[in-house]
Design a protein around this motif. Structure first.
Motif, PDB file in Angstrom:
ATOM      1  N   UNK A 158       0.826  -1.212   0.000  1.00  5.08           N
ATOM      2  CA  UNK A 158       0.000   0.000   0.000  1.00  5.08           C
ATOM      3  C   UNK A 158       0.856   1.257   0.000  1.00  5.08           C
ATOM      4  N   UNK A 159       2.185   1.086  -0.150  1.00  4.62           N
ATOM      5  CA  UNK A 159       3.070   2.231  -0.114  1.00  4.62           C
ATOM      6  C   UNK A 159       3.316   2.720   1.297  1.00  4.62           C
ATOM      7  N   UNK A 160       4.028   3.833   1.416  1.00  9.47           N
ATOM      8  CA  UNK A 160       4.338   4.403   2.714  1.00  9.47           C
ATOM      9  C   UNK A 160       3.204   5.307   3.177  1.00  9.47           C
ATOM     10  N   UNK A 161       2.680   5.040   4.360  1.00 12.35           N
ATOM     11  CA  UNK A 161       1.640   5.885   4.945  1.00 12.35           C
ATOM     12  C   UNK A 161       2.244   6.976   5.829  1.00 12.35           C
ATOM     13  N   UNK A 162       3.176   6.598   6.707  1.00 12.19           N
ATOM     14  CA  UNK A 162       3.894   7.588   7.499  1.00 12.19           C
ATOM     15  C   UNK A 162       5.035   6.916   8.237  1.00 12.19           C
ATOM     16  N   UNK A 163       5.976   7.743   8.705  1.00 14.39           N
ATOM     17  CA  UNK A 163       7.045   7.266   9.571  1.00 14.39           C
ATOM     18  C   UNK A 163       6.496   7.039  10.978  1.00 14.39           C
ATOM     19  N   UNK A 164       7.115   6.143  11.714  1.00 14.36           N
ATOM     20  CA  UNK A 164       6.832   6.007  13.137  1.00 14.36           C
ATOM     21  C   UNK A 164       7.733   6.953  13.922  1.00 14.36           C
ATOM     22  N   UNK A 165       7.242   7.441  15.047  1.00 20.05           N
ATOM     23  CA  UNK A 165       8.072   8.198  15.958  1.00 20.05           C
ATOM     24  C   UNK A 165       8.942   7.256  16.767  1.00 20.05           C
ATOM     25  N   UNK A 166      10.006   7.790  17.359  1.00 17.67           N
ATOM     26  CA  UNK A 166      10.879   6.954  18.182  1.00 17.67           C
ATOM     27  C   UNK A 166      10.101   6.306  19.321  1.00 17.67           C
ATOM     28  N   UNK A 167       9.103   7.024  19.846  1.00 22.41           N
ATOM     29  CA  UNK A 167       8.294   6.460  20.931  1.00 22.41           C
ATOM     30  C   UNK A 167       7.485   5.260  20.454  1.00 22.41           C
ATOM     31  N   UNK A 168       7.072   5.258  19.178  1.00 23.43           N
ATOM     32  CA  UNK A 168       6.294   4.141  18.644  1.00 23.43           C
ATOM     33  C   UNK A 168       7.191   2.958  18.298  1.00 23.43           C
ATOM     34  N   UNK A 169       8.432   3.235  17.917  1.00 24.18           N
ATOM     35  CA  UNK A 169       9.382   2.153  17.636  1.00 24.18           C
ATOM     36  C   UNK A 169       9.802   1.492  18.947  1.00 24.18           C
ATOM     37  N   UNK A 170      10.292   2.299  19.891  1.00 25.35           N
ATOM     38  CA  UNK A 170      10.697   1.747  21.183  1.00 25.35           C
ATOM     39  C   UNK A 170       9.502   1.170  21.941  1.00 25.35           C
ATOM     40  N   UNK A 171       8.326   1.776  21.742  1.00 20.22           N
ATOM     41  CA  UNK A 171       7.125   1.296  22.410  1.00 20.22           C
ATOM     42  C   UNK A 171       6.766  -0.134  22.059  1.00 20.22           C
ATOM     43  N   UNK A 172       7.115  -0.576  20.857  1.00 22.52           N
ATOM     44  CA  UNK A 172       6.869  -1.966  20.487  1.00 22.52           C
ATOM     45  C   UNK A 172       7.651  -2.916  21.379  1.00 22.52           C
ATOM     46  N   UNK A 173       8.880  -2.515  21.723  1.00 22.39           N
ATOM     47  CA  UNK A 173       9.712  -3.370  22.573  1.00 22.39           C
ATOM     48  C   UNK A 173       9.217  -3.335  24.014  1.00 22.39           C
TER      49      UNK A 173
END
Length: 387
Positions: A158-173
């Motif tokens: 579907x292509x790129x919708x948006x970048x994740x913020x650092x809080x959303x990347x680290x939040x996964x962990x």
């Protein structure tokens, strides 16, 4: 100049020090807040019981809270769990927990182990005497969708919708760690989920600093791997910013520019000679190797002659090679080669002196295997065989 304030989950201790000092808080409070978030995984200010009430109210007013919530957990027969996560704006991403038993007598290899395993494991002797336990590798996402358009991957349909913020990347962990089961420990984190990590460089780099900070989760840089399709300037930047300590995995998938450009459009911008020069310049510590990810696509890049070209291309580089028979996806008519073709390809590389692994497929029954993470509701655009 940053146009919007950093999300509280994305702040490092020194940034907490500045903002809290401006409020007249004591110097040690910054470390306490960071530890609550990143060491204990507590995102509700009301639960931060050793902080003054006025500060807890301030943190709540700043928006400290859950940045993503688990909407669905798919459990595979092999123990893999794929988590569908809902972000605050309603977008969805996926992350995968890959458990593997380790300890005496166990030689199980994770789907991502060939990339996540470090070459100089200081803990090896201690682990040999330890009781068996379940190590978990978490595969995390860095974007909602992906702009790279690789022909064998579902994440970019579907292509790129948006970048994740650092809080959303680290939040996964933070969330993945909270969802570990009894006897499991988070051992490795691989940036191999949805998106191209180096296309979202600033947030990826900040998340690396958060996850490896000694006052937080304190992941060893030896146990964090960033995968890239080949963004040459950002590879150099990652090497400079982290001194080569972050493990690097390269999605290569072909040994000549024509084939690679057909499979991976990024190669038209950064062809193989540029990419290989960037890998040679990467400040890799002694005894460490770069992981070469090579997805085998039937009739496209799986001929033994291609393996010989690959062996020649990589000569002199400190690498290990991870062969990945393509996982079929709805958006592509491409598929994996027969097992004999995979074995023949591996044999050429092994005979050439390379450490070469065939990635064991994990989580196929929940579409959690490599290249299968896809946006919820994305309409696939079928990709035909190339060439």
């Amino acid at each position: 100049m940053r146009s919007t304030p950093l999300h509280p989950v994305a702040r490092l201790p020194e940034e907490w020090s500045v903002s809290l000092a401006a409020r007249g808080e004591r110097s040690f409070t910054a470390k306490q807040v960071f530890q609550w978030i990143h060491r204990r995984g507590v995102l509700d200010p009301a639960a931060m019981t050793n902080l003054p009430a006025r500060l807890r109210e301030h943190l709540a007013a700043e928006g400290l809270g859950e940045v993503l919530t688990p909407e669905r957990v798919h459990r595979s027969e092999d123990g893999t769990r794929k988590l569908l996560l809902r972000l605050r704006d309603g977008a969805t991403i996926e992350t995968v927990l890959l458990p593997s038993v380790s300890g005496p007598g166990s030689h199980a290899q994770l789907d991502a182990d060939a990339a996540a395993a470090d070459d100089e494991d200081d803990d090896a002797a201690a682990e040999a005497d330890a009781a068996p336990r379940v190590r978990v590798t978490q595969c995390i996402s860095t974007q909602v969708g992906c702009a790279m358009g690789c022909g064998f991957c579902a994440s970019g349909v579907a292509g790129l919708k948006r970048h994740l913020g650092a809080e959303e990347i680290a939040g996964q962990v933070l969330l993945g760690r909270a969802m570990l089961e009894e006897g499991e420990e988070l051992r490795n984190v691989v940036y191999m989920g949805m998106g191209e990590p180096l296309h979202n460089y600033e947030a990826t780099a900040r998340s690396l600093r958060l996850l490896t900070h000694p006052e937080g989760i304190n992941l060893s840089t030896r146990r964090v791997t960033v995968s890239t399709s080949g963004l040459v300037p950002e590879i150099a930047r990652l090497g400079a910013d982290f001194g080569g300590q972050i493990a690097l995995a390269i999605s290569l998938h072909a040994a000549d520019d024509e084939t690679r450009s057909a499979l991976m459009p990024i190669n038209r911008k950064h062809p193989l000679d540029e990419l290989l020069a960037a890998l040679r310049a990467y400040p890799l510590p002694r005894r460490r190797r770069i992981t070469i990810e090579y997805t085998l696509v039937a009739g496209q890049n799986d001929d033994p002659a291609e393996a010989r070209r690959l062996a020649k291309l990589l000569r002199g580089l400190p690498v290990k090679i991870n062969l990945i028979p393509m996982n079929p996806i709805e958006a592509s008519s491409l598929g994996p080669p027969a097992q004999e073709r995979v074995a023949a390809f591996q044999e050429v590389l092994t005979q050439a002196g390379y450490s070469c692994f065939v990635r064991r497929r994990r989580g196929d029954d929940v579409s959690a295997a490599c290249g299968q993470l896809v946006l919820l509701g994305a309409k696939p655009k079928v990709r035909r065989a190339l060439g």
